[in-house]
Enzyme design. Sequence first.
Site, PDB file in Angstrom:
ATOM      1  N   HIS A  46       0.852  -1.192   0.000  1.00  0.00           N
ATOM      2  CA  HIS A  46       0.000   0.000   0.000  1.00  0.00           C
ATOM      3  C   HIS A  46       0.886   1.239   0.000  1.00  0.00           C
ATOM      4  CE1 HIS A  46      -3.896  -1.913   1.771  1.00  0.00           C
ATOM      5  NE2 HIS A  46      -3.256  -2.766   0.989  1.00  0.00           N
ATOM      6  N   GLU A  48       0.818   4.004   1.612  1.00  0.00           N
ATOM      7  CA  GLU A  48       1.198   4.521   2.932  1.00  0.00           C
ATOM      8  C   GLU A  48       2.355   3.724   3.532  1.00  0.00           C
ATOM      9  OE1 GLU A  48      -3.427   4.660   2.949  1.00  0.00           O
ATOM     10  OE2 GLU A  48      -1.843   3.556   1.917  1.00  0.00           O
ATOM     11  N   CYS A  76      -6.581   2.214   5.281  1.00  0.00           N
ATOM     12  CA  CYS A  76      -7.189   0.966   5.741  1.00  0.00           C
ATOM     13  C   CYS A  76      -6.651   0.642   7.145  1.00  0.00           C
ATOM     14  CB  CYS A  76      -6.854  -0.164   4.764  1.00  0.00           C
ATOM     15  SG  CYS A  76      -5.133  -0.715   4.855  1.00  0.00           S
ATOM     16  N   CYS A  79      -2.758   0.155   7.244  1.00  0.00           N
ATOM     17  CA  CYS A  79      -2.017   1.404   7.071  1.00  0.00           C
ATOM     18  C   CYS A  79      -2.211   2.340   8.257  1.00  0.00           C
ATOM     19  CB  CYS A  79      -2.423   2.077   5.771  1.00  0.00           C
ATOM     20  SG  CYS A  79      -1.917   1.119   4.324  1.00  0.00           S
TER      21      CYS A  79
END
Length: 143
Positions: A46, A48, A76, A79
């Site tokens: 991801h 992040e 999410c 993250c």
Amino acid sequence: MREALAEAGKAFESGEVPVGCVAVLRDKIISRARNNRESDSDPTGHAEIIALREAGRILGSRVLEDVTLYVTLEPCPMCMSAIMLSRVGRLVFGADDPKLGAVRSRWGLAHDPAFGHSIRITSGVIEDECREILHRFFRKLRD
């Protein structure tokens, strides 16, 4: 946030869910990332997570309390947990994520006292543009 959106655009072009992120320290971008889950076969790929890893390497610390993280989509749970555990000082995000948002849409991890950290949150920054790139991506997938 425009730089994070540019990263999301690169993710879109490479067939990834278009989420982009930049980490900023004293008005200077220190790391930038986009989703790369598919291209790297990495379930943790991801934007992040990638930006946090790079920011930590650059600063030589796992604590990022003076960093502002700009991300195009509400983080999410994975993250948001990483953001809280790295003690990011401020999070700025564009679009809410009603399905997996862990700041406020679905879960409130940003305010969970278990983390022992308080983070400043700003949401809705260029929200329409951040949401539109996601809508275009998923329309393209359905077509």
